[in-house]
Design a protein around this motif. Structure first.
Motif, short mmCIF file in Angstrom:
data_model
loop_
_atom_site.label_atom_id
_atom_site.label_comp_id
_atom_site.label_asym_id
_atom_site.label_seq_id
_atom_site.Cartn_x
_atom_site.Cartn_y
_atom_site.Cartn_z
N VAL A 64 7.78 -1.02 -2.97
CA VAL A 64 8.99 -0.44 -3.58
C VAL A 64 10.13 -1.44 -3.52
CG1 VAL A 64 10.74 1.36 -3.32
CG2 VAL A 64 8.32 1.95 -3.14
N LEU A 65 10.29 -2.10 -2.37
CA LEU A 65 11.37 -3.09 -2.21
C LEU A 65 11.23 -4.24 -3.19
CD1 LEU A 65 12.23 -3.81 1.54
CD2 LEU A 65 13.80 -3.30 -0.34
N ARG A 66 10.02 -4.76 -3.34
CA ARG A 66 9.88 -5.91 -4.24
C ARG A 66 10.03 -5.49 -5.70
NH1 ARG A 66 3.56 -7.42 -3.10
NH2 ARG A 66 2.60 -6.53 -4.95
N THR A 67 9.68 -4.25 -6.02
CA THR A 67 9.91 -3.75 -7.37
C THR A 67 11.41 -3.64 -7.65
OG1 THR A 67 7.82 -2.53 -7.30
CG2 THR A 67 9.40 -1.88 -9.00
N LEU A 68 12.15 -3.09 -6.68
CA LEU A 68 13.60 -2.95 -6.83
C LEU A 68 14.30 -4.31 -6.84
CD1 LEU A 68 14.22 0.07 -4.43
CD2 LEU A 68 14.38 0.08 -6.93
N THR A 69 13.66 -5.32 -6.29
CA THR A 69 14.24 -6.67 -6.29
C THR A 69 13.89 -7.42 -7.57
OG1 THR A 69 14.02 -6.73 -3.87
CG2 THR A 69 14.43 -8.83 -4.98
N LEU A 70 12.64 -7.32 -7.99
CA LEU A 70 12.17 -8.08 -9.15
C LEU A 70 12.59 -7.48 -10.49
CD1 LEU A 70 8.57 -9.39 -8.39
CD2 LEU A 70 10.42 -10.70 -9.44
N ASP A 71 12.55 -6.17 -10.62
CA ASP A 71 12.84 -5.56 -11.92
C ASP A 71 14.20 -5.97 -12.48
OD1 ASP A 71 10.38 -4.36 -12.09
OD2 ASP A 71 11.13 -2.30 -12.20
N PRO A 72 15.29 -5.95 -11.68
CA PRO A 72 16.58 -6.39 -12.24
C PRO A 72 16.58 -7.87 -12.64
CG PRO A 72 16.91 -5.11 -10.23
CD PRO A 72 15.45 -5.40 -10.32
N LEU A 73 15.85 -8.70 -11.90
CA LEU A 73 15.79 -10.12 -12.26
C LEU A 73 15.07 -10.31 -13.59
CD1 LEU A 73 14.86 -11.61 -8.75
CD2 LEU A 73 17.05 -11.84 -9.94
N ALA A 75 14.61 -7.93 -15.97
CA ALA A 75 15.41 -7.29 -17.02
C ALA A 75 16.59 -8.17 -17.41
CB ALA A 75 15.90 -5.92 -16.55
N GLY A 76 17.21 -8.82 -16.43
CA GLY A 76 18.32 -9.72 -16.71
C GLY A 76 17.90 -10.90 -17.56
N TYR A 77 16.71 -11.44 -17.28
CA TYR A 77 16.21 -12.57 -18.07
C TYR A 77 15.94 -12.13 -19.51
CZ TYR A 77 13.75 -16.85 -19.28
OH TYR A 77 13.38 -18.02 -19.89
N LEU A 78 15.30 -10.97 -19.67
CA LEU A 78 15.02 -10.47 -21.03
C LEU A 78 16.32 -10.27 -21.81
CD1 LEU A 78 12.18 -7.81 -20.47
CD2 LEU A 78 11.98 -10.26 -20.87
N ALA A 79 17.35 -9.79 -21.13
CA ALA A 79 18.62 -9.52 -21.81
C ALA A 79 19.31 -10.80 -22.26
CB ALA A 79 19.54 -8.72 -20.88
N THR A 80 19.14 -11.87 -21.50
CA THR A 80 19.83 -13.12 -21.82
C THR A 80 18.96 -14.10 -22.59
OG1 THR A 80 19.24 -13.93 -19.61
CG2 THR A 80 21.43 -12.97 -19.87
N HIS A 81 17.66 -13.79 -22.75
CA HIS A 81 16.75 -14.66 -23.51
C HIS A 81 15.90 -13.79 -24.45
CE1 HIS A 81 17.70 -16.81 -19.77
NE2 HIS A 81 17.55 -17.92 -20.46
N PRO A 82 16.53 -13.18 -25.45
CA PRO A 82 15.79 -12.29 -26.36
C PRO A 82 14.65 -13.01 -27.07
CG PRO A 82 17.99 -12.81 -27.22
CD PRO A 82 17.95 -13.31 -25.82
N GLY A 83 13.51 -12.33 -27.15
CA GLY A 83 12.36 -12.92 -27.81
C GLY A 83 11.61 -13.93 -26.95
N CYS A 84 11.84 -13.89 -25.64
CA CYS A 84 11.20 -14.86 -24.74
C CYS A 84 9.72 -14.51 -24.53
CB CYS A 84 11.91 -14.88 -23.39
SG CYS A 84 11.76 -13.33 -22.46
N THR A 85 9.04 -15.42 -23.82
CA THR A 85 7.65 -15.20 -23.40
C THR A 85 7.63 -15.00 -21.89
OG1 THR A 85 6.69 -16.52 -25.19
CG2 THR A 85 5.36 -16.25 -23.20
#
Length: 269
Positions: A64-73, A75-85
């Motif tokens: 649970v902790l690693r999910t709560l840590t990784l998911d925002p990281l 999601a943040g990358y997807l938001a700032t790099h649209p269309g990424c791989t």
């Protein structure tokens, strides 16, 4: 497609059943911090005795902790790099794509062939969501990626602690050679916990921890010397965010030495 699927897995691969159960269990809890309906469905379809997984609170809370840590990281990358791989290494039955898909990302889930075979029985590939049956240490796995000229994010969750130090370096060497400029999010266990920590369900799966590291700086120096260390996120920071009363405890030196962390790196160009 049958209602229930049997998982014939051993060792480290078997631990993926523990993590999907932990996410499903958290989703069904009274006050979940995240929801993962895909994990709930997967657990309901697997013909597997999850009794020990349900009893191992240390392991479940860690997932649970690693999910709560990784998911925002992520999601943040997807938001700032649209269309990424995104390349999700040692994916197991991870459902992060289902939780975070922004409608534009191209996502690859990579794991050993027997794991991918089970995964494909449970979760179908899609136009932007594909699977790669290969070892993370196989220099050829990047050949499966269609377009690495765009921004690339590599996620390495729940793997490094089961490798030897030279294998961790080999994995990062592959990324450096084949995915120049990629951003890497890698979960790193503390050396102290790697040596002395015990999780009953992991041991029951026949797996053991073989790699730990004391700090993000040491990690970059010893196994990722060509990479740029951007920052790291200790799990204690996530604990403090959700439980402010525990914040002073998370700052104690011994607690910091025991903490797992996500190390954020950029591959050389």
């Amino acid at each position: 497609m049958s209602t229930h699927e049997t998982a014939h897995l051993t060792g480290v691969s078997k631990t993926m059943l523990l993590t999907v159960h932990a996410r499903a269990e958290h989703t069904l809890s009274d006050r979940p911090r995240f929801t993962d309906p895909a994990a709930v469905e997967l657990v309901s379809r697997l013909d597997y005795d999850f009794t020990i997984a349900g009893q191992d609170r240390l392991m479940a809370d860690g997932v649970v902790l690693r999910t709560l840590t990784l998911d925002p990281l992520v999601a943040g990358y997807l938001a700032t790099h649209p269309g990424c791989t995104v390349v999700n290494i040692a994916c197991g039955l991870d459902t992060r794509f289902q939780r975070l898909d922004d409608g534009h990302v191209t996502w690859y889930d990579l794991d050993l062939p027997d794991v991918i075979e089970l995964r494909r029985r449970l979760l179908e590939d899609g136009e932007r969501h594909r699977t790669i049956p290969a070892s993370a240490l196989d220099f050829a796995w990047p050949d499966h990626l269609e377009d690495v000229s765009r921004d690339v994010l590599v996620i390495i969750e729940g793997l490094s602690m089961y490798l030897e130090q030279e294998e961790v370096r080999t994995l990062l060497d592959i990324i450096a050679a084949r995915l120049p400029g990629a951003t890497v999010l890698i979960e790193v266990m503390s050396r102290l916990f790697q040596r002395y920590g015990r999780e009953r369900s992991v041991e029951d799966a026949g797996a053991r921890y073989t790699y730990g590291c004391s700090s993000a700086a040491e990690f970059r120096r010893t196994v990722a010397p060509g990479f740029t260390l951007l920052h790291d996120v200790p799990f204690t920071r996530t604990i403090a965010r959700y439980h402010p009363l525990l914040a002073p405890l998370t700052r104690l030196p011994l607690v910091d030495k025991l903490a797992e962390r996500i190390v954020v790196l950029r591959a050389p160009v």
